[in-house]
Scaffold this active site. Structure first.
Site, PDB file in Angstrom:
ATOM      1  N   HIS A 104       0.836  -1.203   0.000  1.00 57.89           N
ATOM      2  CA  HIS A 104       0.000   0.000   0.000  1.00 57.89           C
ATOM      3  C   HIS A 104       0.876   1.261   0.000  1.00 57.89           C
ATOM      4  CE1 HIS A 104      -3.351   2.662   1.300  1.00 57.89           C
ATOM      5  NE2 HIS A 104      -2.401   3.240   2.016  1.00 57.89           N
ATOM      6  N   GLU A 105       1.913   1.269   0.831  1.00 52.82           N
ATOM      7  CA  GLU A 105       2.810   2.421   0.897  1.00 52.82           C
ATOM      8  C   GLU A 105       3.577   2.596  -0.414  1.00 52.82           C
ATOM      9  OE1 GLU A 105       2.691   4.542   3.307  1.00 52.82           O
ATOM     10  OE2 GLU A 105       1.288   3.318   4.460  1.00 52.82           O
ATOM     11  N   HIS A 107       1.502   4.388  -2.916  1.00 54.32           N
ATOM     12  CA  HIS A 107       1.539   5.848  -2.808  1.00 54.32           C
ATOM     13  C   HIS A 107       2.712   6.420  -3.602  1.00 54.32           C
ATOM     14  CE1 HIS A 107      -1.725   6.602  -0.101  1.00 54.32           C
ATOM     15  NE2 HIS A 107      -1.241   5.857   0.868  1.00 54.32           N
ATOM     16  N   GLU A 159      -5.792   7.047  -1.019  1.00 53.19           N
ATOM     17  CA  GLU A 159      -5.797   5.809  -0.244  1.00 53.19           C
ATOM     18  C   GLU A 159      -6.449   4.671  -1.041  1.00 53.19           C
ATOM     19  OE1 GLU A 159      -4.236   5.235   2.615  1.00 53.19           O
ATOM     20  OE2 GLU A 159      -3.508   7.297   2.457  1.00 53.19           O
ATOM     21  N   ASP A 172      -4.562   1.279  -2.156  1.00 49.60           N
ATOM     22  CA  ASP A 172      -5.163  -0.031  -1.883  1.00 49.60           C
ATOM     23  C   ASP A 172      -5.262  -0.847  -3.162  1.00 49.60           C
ATOM     24  OD1 ASP A 172      -5.463   0.515   0.791  1.00 49.60           O
ATOM     25  OD2 ASP A 172      -7.624   0.875   0.713  1.00 49.60           O
TER      26      ASP A 172
END
Length: 410
Positions: free
Chosen positions: A276-277, A280, A354, A358
């Site tokens: 997930h990070e 980003h 977000e 995801d």
């Protein structure tokens, strides 16, 4: 616009914002008792759900108390000449514009923090302690306070000093130079925050060799993400709550995992959080957030340049002798509604980011490990599973858990 009109406008803004926040908090508290969505029925058992409800209600009541106290303090300060009194004290010490501003803000911020310290202490050592979250000691609590004051004095005082110098040198065009200074500082902090600031409060150690590091490196290689800096932070010395974050960019990028996260999650779930990070980073969210933040900073400074020379702004907060520091306080109070609107836009953008992160984790790894990790983190943090939509719209930088689970499962 006269100082009297601006004074009443400031009072109206403060009271209206308090009422809006109070109504939102009330609506959110009423939503605590809503049925848990079917997708989240496995997050809590009956005992843990009752504990989470008690935690949320306790925080709601405490938040109402602290916000009411803060409103009363600022209204009294405005009404009974608190800013004028501080200004007089400062002028009795020095007549240098930069020195006056540093002392003025120093006295106000220190006084404000001292007033709120009992509430912070109660929150940490009574509420968080009662529900099993607090791990900090009283010594560490006050040491963090002192470090925070020192950082604010050095960094905040330094930037304020240069901004006032720009104002004295360039007049109303000072905002352009101030914008450049803050832009350089913001980029620098984004790059080196984990190297320079975090070590003042926490210990960071490289993730030790083992299966977790191998899985993380295998995933990073799979998605073409160069990742050499994986650190573990000792978050457990303050709280049992878990977290992970991505900082920096280019060669300075690093992933930091809380030791509580490693203890709470399975290895595949930790990799999902990291995925997930990475999402980003891959979707350039860090650059986008930085760019938007800098543009908003420039917009705010431009508006400030339109107000800073108006003596009525200083007089609106009760300060008789106009000054940069008094006008800055007055502008900050008047700017609050604009700040709320830009905050709404930033929160909306953040929630979309977000979802995108995801989706990246789902496409490059799998949905289920991320769903499991989100549920575990929510359970361990006693998170609210049924937030009110209006409260989410106003305050959430992340989508509520049920929305993320539904998208991941779609």
């Amino acid at each position: 616009m006269s100082s009297t009109t601006l004074f009443y406008l400031i009072l109206a803004i403060l009271i209206l914002e308090f009422l809006i926040e109070t109504v939102l908090d009330y609506l959110n508290a009423k939503s605590f008792s809503k049925p848990v969505p079917p997708e989240l029925e496995d997050v809590y058992d009956a005992k843990e759900y009752a504990r989470s409800q008690a935690y949320k209600k306790t925080n709601y009541n405490f938040g109402l108390l602290t916000s009411s106290f803060s409103l009363v303090v600022i209204l009294c300060f405005l009404t009974f000449g608190g800013f004028q009194w501080v200004d007089q004290v400062v002028r009795g010490i020095t007549d240098h514009p930069i020195g006056m501003a540093l002392l003025f803000f120093g006295f106000i911020m220190l006084g404000s923090d001292l007033l709120m310290t009992p509430f912070s202490y109660y929150k940490t050592f009574v509420i968080e302690e009662k529900f099993g979250f607090n791990k900090t000691t009283k010594k560490l609590f006050f040491l963090d306070k002192v470090k925070g004051w020192m950082m604010l004095a050095i960094l905040g005082g330094g930037i304020l000093s240069v901004v006032i110098w720009f104002f004295q040198w360039a007049g109303s065009d000072f905002w352009l130079y101030a914008w450049g200074l803050i832009a350089v500082f913001t980029v620098f902090m984004n790059l080196f925050y984990s190297r320079l600031i975090v070590p003042l409060f926490n210990k960071q150690t490289p993730l030790e060799e083992g299966s977790l590091k191998e899985k993380i490196q295998a995933y990073a290689q799979k998605v073409g993400f160069e990742l050499k800096n994986i650190f573990v932070i000792d978050g457990s010395k303050r709280s049992t709550k878990a977290n992970a974050y991505f900082s920096g960019f280019g060669k300075e990028k690093r992933v930091t995992l809380y030791d509580t996260l490693i203890n709470d999650l399975e290895e595949e779930e930790i990799v999902a959080v990291l995925a997930h990070e990475v999402g980003h980073y891959k979707r350039r969210h860090i650059i986008a957030n930085l760019t938007v933040s800098l543009l908003l900073t420039g917009f705010t400074l431009f508006l400030l340049s339109l107000f800073i020379n108006n003596p009525e702004v200083s007089k609106a907060i009760g300060v008789e002798i106009p000054s940069f520091h008094a006008a800055l306080i007055g502008f900050g109070l008047l700017y609050s509604p604009v700040s709320q609107l830009t905050g709404l836009a930033m929160n909306y953008m953040s929630r979309q980011f977000e979802y995108q992160a995801d989706h990246f984790a789902k496409e490059t790894l799998a949905a289920q490990p991320l769903i499991d990790s989100l549920k575990k983190l929510s359970r361990n943090n006693l998170s609210n599973l049924t937030p009110h939509p209006a409260y989410v719209f106003m305050h959430y930088s992340h989508p509520p858990l049920v929305a993320r689970v539904r998208r991941l499962g779609a």
